[in-house]
Design a protein around this motif. Structure first.
Motif, PDB file in Angstrom:
ATOM      1  N   ILE A 187       8.548  19.801  53.767  1.00 58.12           N
ATOM      2  CA  ILE A 187       8.093  18.745  54.661  1.00 58.12           C
ATOM      3  C   ILE A 187       7.343  17.684  53.871  1.00 58.12           C
ATOM      4  O   ILE A 187       6.684  17.988  52.869  1.00 58.12           O
ATOM      5  CB  ILE A 187       7.184  19.335  55.772  1.00 58.12           C
ATOM      6  CG1 ILE A 187       6.911  18.307  56.865  1.00 58.12           C
ATOM      7  CG2 ILE A 187       5.884  19.871  55.195  1.00 58.12           C
ATOM      8  CD1 ILE A 187       6.238  18.914  58.104  1.00 58.12           C
ATOM      9  N   LYS A 188       7.477  16.455  54.311  1.00 59.66           N
ATOM     10  CA  LYS A 188       6.698  15.354  53.742  1.00 59.66           C
ATOM     11  C   LYS A 188       5.665  14.957  54.786  1.00 59.66           C
ATOM     12  O   LYS A 188       6.009  14.646  55.927  1.00 59.66           O
ATOM     13  CB  LYS A 188       7.589  14.161  53.389  1.00 59.66           C
ATOM     14  CG  LYS A 188       6.838  13.025  52.694  1.00 59.66           C
ATOM     15  CD  LYS A 188       7.758  11.852  52.399  1.00 59.66           C
ATOM     16  CE  LYS A 188       8.705  12.151  51.262  1.00 59.66           C
ATOM     17  NZ  LYS A 188       8.010  12.185  49.937  1.00 59.66           N
ATOM     18  N   LEU A 189       4.400  15.008  54.399  1.00 61.03           N
ATOM     19  CA  LEU A 189       3.304  14.693  55.303  1.00 61.03           C
ATOM     20  C   LEU A 189       2.691  13.348  54.930  1.00 61.03           C
ATOM     21  O   LEU A 189       2.326  13.127  53.772  1.00 61.03           O
ATOM     22  CB  LEU A 189       2.222  15.774  55.227  1.00 61.03           C
ATOM     23  CG  LEU A 189       2.646  17.207  55.569  1.00 61.03           C
ATOM     24  CD1 LEU A 189       1.509  18.174  55.266  1.00 61.03           C
ATOM     25  CD2 LEU A 189       3.063  17.306  57.028  1.00 61.03           C
ATOM     26  N   TYR A 190       2.576  12.474  55.913  1.00 60.23           N
ATOM     27  CA  TYR A 190       1.887  11.199  55.741  1.00 60.23           C
ATOM     28  C   TYR A 190       0.569  11.325  56.504  1.00 60.23           C
ATOM     29  O   TYR A 190       0.542  11.271  57.738  1.00 60.23           O
ATOM     30  CB  TYR A 190       2.728  10.053  56.294  1.00 60.23           C
ATOM     31  CG  TYR A 190       4.117   9.954  55.694  1.00 60.23           C
ATOM     32  CD1 TYR A 190       4.333   9.274  54.502  1.00 60.23           C
ATOM     33  CD2 TYR A 190       5.207  10.546  56.333  1.00 60.23           C
ATOM     34  CE1 TYR A 190       5.610   9.176  53.957  1.00 60.23           C
ATOM     35  CE2 TYR A 190       6.486  10.455  55.791  1.00 60.23           C
ATOM     36  CZ  TYR A 190       6.681   9.769  54.603  1.00 60.23           C
ATOM     37  OH  TYR A 190       7.947   9.681  54.068  1.00 60.23           O
ATOM     38  N   ILE A 191      -0.513  11.512  55.771  1.00 59.15           N
ATOM     39  CA  ILE A 191      -1.786  11.893  56.380  1.00 59.15           C
ATOM     40  C   ILE A 191      -2.765  10.721  56.366  1.00 59.15           C
ATOM     41  O   ILE A 191      -3.198  10.276  55.296  1.00 59.15           O
ATOM     42  CB  ILE A 191      -2.395  13.095  55.635  1.00 59.15           C
ATOM     43  CG1 ILE A 191      -1.406  14.272  55.668  1.00 59.15           C
ATOM     44  CG2 ILE A 191      -3.731  13.486  56.237  1.00 59.15           C
ATOM     45  CD1 ILE A 191      -1.889  15.499  54.926  1.00 59.15           C
ATOM     46  N   PRO A 192      -3.146  10.212  57.537  1.00 58.37           N
ATOM     47  CA  PRO A 192      -4.125   9.116  57.588  1.00 58.37           C
ATOM     48  C   PRO A 192      -5.512   9.627  57.204  1.00 58.37           C
ATOM     49  O   PRO A 192      -5.765  10.841  57.206  1.00 58.37           O
ATOM     50  CB  PRO A 192      -4.072   8.673  59.054  1.00 58.37           C
ATOM     51  CG  PRO A 192      -3.630   9.892  59.799  1.00 58.37           C
ATOM     52  CD  PRO A 192      -2.695  10.629  58.880  1.00 58.37           C
ATOM     53  N   PRO A 193      -6.432   8.728  56.875  1.00 59.66           N
ATOM     54  CA  PRO A 193      -7.756   9.152  56.386  1.00 59.66           C
ATOM     55  C   PRO A 193      -8.483  10.126  57.299  1.00 59.66           C
ATOM     56  O   PRO A 193      -9.121  11.071  56.823  1.00 59.66           O
ATOM     57  CB  PRO A 193      -8.518   7.826  56.268  1.00 59.66           C
ATOM     58  CG  PRO A 193      -7.465   6.799  56.070  1.00 59.66           C
ATOM     59  CD  PRO A 193      -6.284   7.259  56.866  1.00 59.66           C
TER      60      PRO A 193
END
Length: 256
Positions: A205-211
């Motif tokens: 999985i590719k996770l795009y994690i906001p602050p």
């Protein structure tokens, strides 16, 4: 005082890191001998001064020309063995407060930059086919689902991962270290806890994690404040909570 201590510690760490880096480098293949560069003593001292200022992060404090001149004046006095022109016990608190304001201003600037980068980055990422946007703000993209059940927050998982900033800089990677990591899923940043529950063993999985689901406004070493994080994660193993607890439980005492 604090700033003096920071300067000394940073310098020592920097020099130690430079020595360690030299120790760990592989021996280069034999090369034709070339004349070693020749430097004057003033050039060597100038480089040493640059090295100290770079390691301490002088540029990041945003000193103006007058403040830089005052800084150099203080360094010259110390280098010549002169005593401080002020009573350190009296000026110390004001100096600490001033440096704290400088650091706070710098962190605020980084936060604003991070927020702007985050807004621009997610505006583009959300256009990609196959990405999923959750109410929490997490965005993910399943590259391989895997097989079997998905992990629960209290389960222990073993993963390989690579973490990057939105500019592509890698700040951490178990893949590069050649050793996966293992942890209880609810003991890491919220973006990981939520995201890894979407795949099964063998999944990617590719996770795009906001602050707000990562390291927030504080950041970490190599991670600026308010940074969006991009993780490529492979889920290698899931240990249900009961099984993990049994593995870690101490052996029973011998019967009397």
């Amino acid at each position: 005082m604090k700033f003096k201590l920071i300067l000394a510690v940073s310098l020592l760490l920097g020099l130690g890191g430079a020595v360690r880096a030299q120790d760990t480098q592989a021996a280069p293949a034999p090369q034709p001998a070339t004349p070693a560069p020749q430097y004057t003593e003033p050039q060597l001292v100038e480089e040493f001064g640059w090295f100290m200022a770079k390691r301490v992060g002088i540029a990041e404090l945003g000193f103006d020309k007058q403040q830089i001149d005052a800084l150099v004046k203080g360094i010259v006095a110390a280098a010549e063995g002169k005593d401080t022109p002020y009573e350190l016990e009296k000026i110390g608190p004001a100096m600490d407060e001033f440096m704290q304001r400088k650091q706070t201003a710098y962190m605020s600037k980084l936060k604003q930059q991070g927020e702007a980068e985050t807004a621009t980055f997610f505006a583009e990422v959300k256009k990609k086919p196959g990405v999923v946007v959750l109410p929490s703000g997490l965005v993910y993209e399943i590259e391989q689902q895997g097989e079997g059940p998905t992990p629960k927050p209290t389960d222990t998982v073993k993963v390989h991962y690579t973490g990057k900033l939105v500019n592509g800089t890698t700040f951490d990677s178990s893949v590069q270290r050649g050793e996966p990591v293992e942890f209880q899923l609810d003991q890491v940043i919220p973006g990981w806890t939520e995201g890894l529950q979407k795949i099964s063993k063998g999944g990617k999985i590719k996770l795009y994690i906001p602050p707000q689901l990562g390291y927030g406004d504080e950041g970490r070493p190599q991670i600026p404040p308010a940074s969006t994080l991009v993780f490529d994660v492979e889920l290698l193993e899931i240990k249900p909570a009961a099984a993990a607890a049994a593995t870690e439980a101490p052996a029973p005492a011998p019967a009397k």
